[in-house]
Design a protein around this motif. Sequence first.
Motif, PDB file in Angstrom:
ATOM      1  N   VAL A 362       0.798  -1.052   0.130  1.00  0.00           N
ATOM      2  CA  VAL A 362       0.057   0.001   0.101  1.00  0.00           C
ATOM      3  C   VAL A 362       1.080   1.110  -0.017  1.00  0.00           C
ATOM      4  CG1 VAL A 362      -0.080   0.176   2.655  1.00  0.00           C
ATOM      5  CG2 VAL A 362      -1.943   0.931   1.161  1.00  0.00           C
ATOM      6  N   LEU A 363       0.325   2.352  -0.770  1.00  0.00           N
ATOM      7  CA  LEU A 363       1.089   3.439  -0.811  1.00  0.00           C
ATOM      8  C   LEU A 363       0.118   4.842  -0.328  1.00  0.00           C
ATOM      9  CD1 LEU A 363       3.081   3.049  -4.059  1.00  0.00           C
ATOM     10  CD2 LEU A 363       3.938   2.919  -1.890  1.00  0.00           C
ATOM     11  N   PHE A 364       0.711   5.835   0.064  1.00  0.00           N
ATOM     12  CA  PHE A 364      -0.133   6.837   0.370  1.00  0.00           C
ATOM     13  C   PHE A 364       0.502   8.203  -0.188  1.00  0.00           C
ATOM     14  CE2 PHE A 364      -0.300   3.915   3.988  1.00  0.00           C
ATOM     15  CZ  PHE A 364      -1.800   3.770   4.064  1.00  0.00           C
ATOM     16  N   ASP A 365      -0.571   8.774  -0.652  1.00  0.00           N
ATOM     17  CA  ASP A 365      -0.157   9.955  -1.419  1.00  0.00           C
ATOM     18  C   ASP A 365       0.413  11.291  -0.195  1.00  0.00           C
ATOM     19  OD1 ASP A 365       0.106  12.459  -2.640  1.00  0.00           O
ATOM     20  OD2 ASP A 365      -1.669  12.206  -4.003  1.00  0.00           O
ATOM     21  N   GLU A 366       1.414  11.541  -0.176  1.00  0.00           N
ATOM     22  CA  GLU A 366       1.913  12.653   1.100  1.00  0.00           C
ATOM     23  C   GLU A 366       1.465  14.055   0.491  1.00  0.00           C
ATOM     24  OE1 GLU A 366       5.774  10.341   2.208  1.00  0.00           O
ATOM     25  OE2 GLU A 366       6.134  11.941   0.341  1.00  0.00           O
ATOM     26  N   ASP A 367       0.520  14.279  -0.590  1.00  0.00           N
ATOM     27  CA  ASP A 367       0.075  15.714  -0.819  1.00  0.00           C
ATOM     28  C   ASP A 367      -0.923  15.778   0.236  1.00  0.00           C
ATOM     29  OD1 ASP A 367       1.516  16.464  -2.561  1.00  0.00           O
ATOM     30  OD2 ASP A 367       0.491  15.986  -4.349  1.00  0.00           O
ATOM     31  N   ALA A 368      -1.590  14.730   0.817  1.00  0.00           N
ATOM     32  CA  ALA A 368      -2.680  14.822   1.969  1.00  0.00           C
ATOM     33  C   ALA A 368      -2.093  15.418   3.113  1.00  0.00           C
ATOM     34  CB  ALA A 368      -3.188  13.363   2.230  1.00  0.00           C
ATOM     35  N   LEU A 369      -0.951  15.473   3.657  1.00  0.00           N
ATOM     36  CA  LEU A 369      -0.371  15.635   4.892  1.00  0.00           C
ATOM     37  C   LEU A 369      -0.680  17.137   5.322  1.00  0.00           C
ATOM     38  CD1 LEU A 369       3.027  13.582   4.677  1.00  0.00           C
ATOM     39  CD2 LEU A 369       0.967  12.927   6.121  1.00  0.00           C
ATOM     40  N   PRO A 370      -0.431  18.086   4.653  1.00  0.00           N
ATOM     41  CA  PRO A 370      -0.446  19.554   4.908  1.00  0.00           C
ATOM     42  C   PRO A 370      -2.021  19.561   5.031  1.00  0.00           C
ATOM     43  CG  PRO A 370       0.017  19.515   2.569  1.00  0.00           C
ATOM     44  CD  PRO A 370       0.466  18.101   3.088  1.00  0.00           C
ATOM     45  N   ILE A 371      -3.153  18.976   4.107  1.00  0.00           N
ATOM     46  CA  ILE A 371      -4.373  19.127   4.163  1.00  0.00           C
ATOM     47  C   ILE A 371      -4.945  18.794   5.586  1.00  0.00           C
ATOM     48  CG2 ILE A 371      -6.540  18.925   3.189  1.00  0.00           C
ATOM     49  CD1 ILE A 371      -4.912  18.633   0.570  1.00  0.00           C
ATOM     50  N   GLY A 372      -4.287  17.532   5.853  1.00  0.00           N
ATOM     51  CA  GLY A 372      -4.716  16.879   7.092  1.00  0.00           C
ATOM     52  C   GLY A 372      -4.277  17.777   8.227  1.00  0.00           C
ATOM     53  N   ALA A 373      -3.092  18.223   8.304  1.00  0.00           N
ATOM     54  CA  ALA A 373      -2.680  19.275   9.480  1.00  0.00           C
ATOM     55  C   ALA A 373      -3.549  20.375   9.550  1.00  0.00           C
ATOM     56  CB  ALA A 373      -1.274  19.751   9.183  1.00  0.00           C
ATOM     57  N   ALA A 374      -3.982  20.853   8.369  1.00  0.00           N
ATOM     58  CA  ALA A 374      -4.928  22.032   8.538  1.00  0.00           C
ATOM     59  C   ALA A 374      -6.137  21.657   8.922  1.00  0.00           C
ATOM     60  CB  ALA A 374      -4.916  22.749   7.044  1.00  0.00           C
ATOM     61  N   ALA A 375      -6.661  20.500   8.779  1.00  0.00           N
ATOM     62  CA  ALA A 375      -7.912  20.099   8.923  1.00  0.00           C
ATOM     63  C   ALA A 375      -8.117  19.920  10.545  1.00  0.00           C
ATOM     64  CB  ALA A 375      -8.430  18.791   8.332  1.00  0.00           C
ATOM     65  N   TYR A 376      -6.920  19.346  11.161  1.00  0.00           N
ATOM     66  CA  TYR A 376      -6.831  19.171  12.500  1.00  0.00           C
ATOM     67  C   TYR A 376      -6.895  20.562  13.066  1.00  0.00           C
ATOM     68  CZ  TYR A 376      -5.422  14.335  13.584  1.00  0.00           C
ATOM     69  OH  TYR A 376      -5.514  12.804  13.766  1.00  0.00           O
TER      70      TYR A 376
END
Length: 394
Positions: A362-376
């Motif tokens: 399984v692979l994950f798209d790291e472009d999600a990381l800043p969006i997740g941080a902002a969502a928190y």
Amino acid sequence: MKNFIREAEAIKDSVVACRRRLHGFAECGFDLPKTTEFVKNALQNMGYAPKEYGKGGIVCELVSQKNAGSFVLLRADMDALTLPEETRLPFRAENGNMHACGHDMHTAMLLGAAAILKKHENTLPVSVRFAFECAEETLSGAEELRENGVLTGVGAAMMLHVVTAVPFPTGTLLLPPPGISAPAACFFEITVTGKSAHVGEAEKGISALDVALNLYRNMQDAKKKMGEGFFLSVGKWLAGDAPNILPRRAVIEGSFRAKETEKIEAFRSQLLALCASLDGGATARVRFLGSCPPLENNAECLALLSRALPRYGLSLVETHTNDGHAAEDFATLAKECPSVALAIAAGEKERGYEHPLHHPQVLFDEDALPIGAAAYVLGAYSLGEGFLLQTFTK
């Protein structure tokens, strides 16, 4: 509200670097020495005073000048799976473990959120508590946090979970409907003991493997009697020492799940009865391991986030079904305070992210990381301003 999305994008490189470090030394259960040291050091470098909670959980706080005793809890899990990694990532884990459920992503996103919120601690509407949890995969970590007081003063809680191989663009937040979104679950381990003998003289022994297979068939019959919505799985079998020795010992490990806690308790009793009813000289002992209740999402928290997140530029999709069997031990915390569990898309199937969670490739798209941080960050502000302030002033 400040432009937290822009702030999150500005620290993307450091959040990605955190994720890759965590991924490379994937650790499991409560035994996370490198992971917890990394998280503690990262938080200390931001100016926090992290503390260990229970068996290795990490907790720190930002105390609001306006509402010092009213907390929003933001939670991320840190543990990996005992699964050898088969990706070709240059930062892949090579220790026999793998972050195949994305907990390295969760931890990195919450560290990013902690960095952003630290810059705004003087304007926080309520206090924020950050909880980094061990042993989520064994449904044990949240209970450790709860028993050690992580919910003291908490009026609302939020978590994020990455999903991949999905039809949504990376960064899309998936908002569940109110109510139960994940089943209750209980892990078990059954140890069957027979009697060793040469396979050529099988009549002198008792094959623990044969007994375990028969027990498994009886478990399947018991499962059918539980009716719709009950799920039983066995993920691990161990038996035998050599091809010409009758197995003396066999171990079955698995879990059972249902949205109704009554079915969980009923099947627990069924397993005890099945193990106690063996005859012919064999014995079976069952141990119940980690467990959690159904995960329930609070309607008021969901309504606040469904209004706030799109307003500040985040893409949101409201889901309408809760049909999965995957459990989430955040439910242990959600049972005691209003909570919401969001998912964030981190791999669109059409863009090559084809493998699901818990797959060795399984692979994950790291472009999600800043969006997740902002969502928190946005979750902390939204729940604080829209929910906690009202709750604590009533």
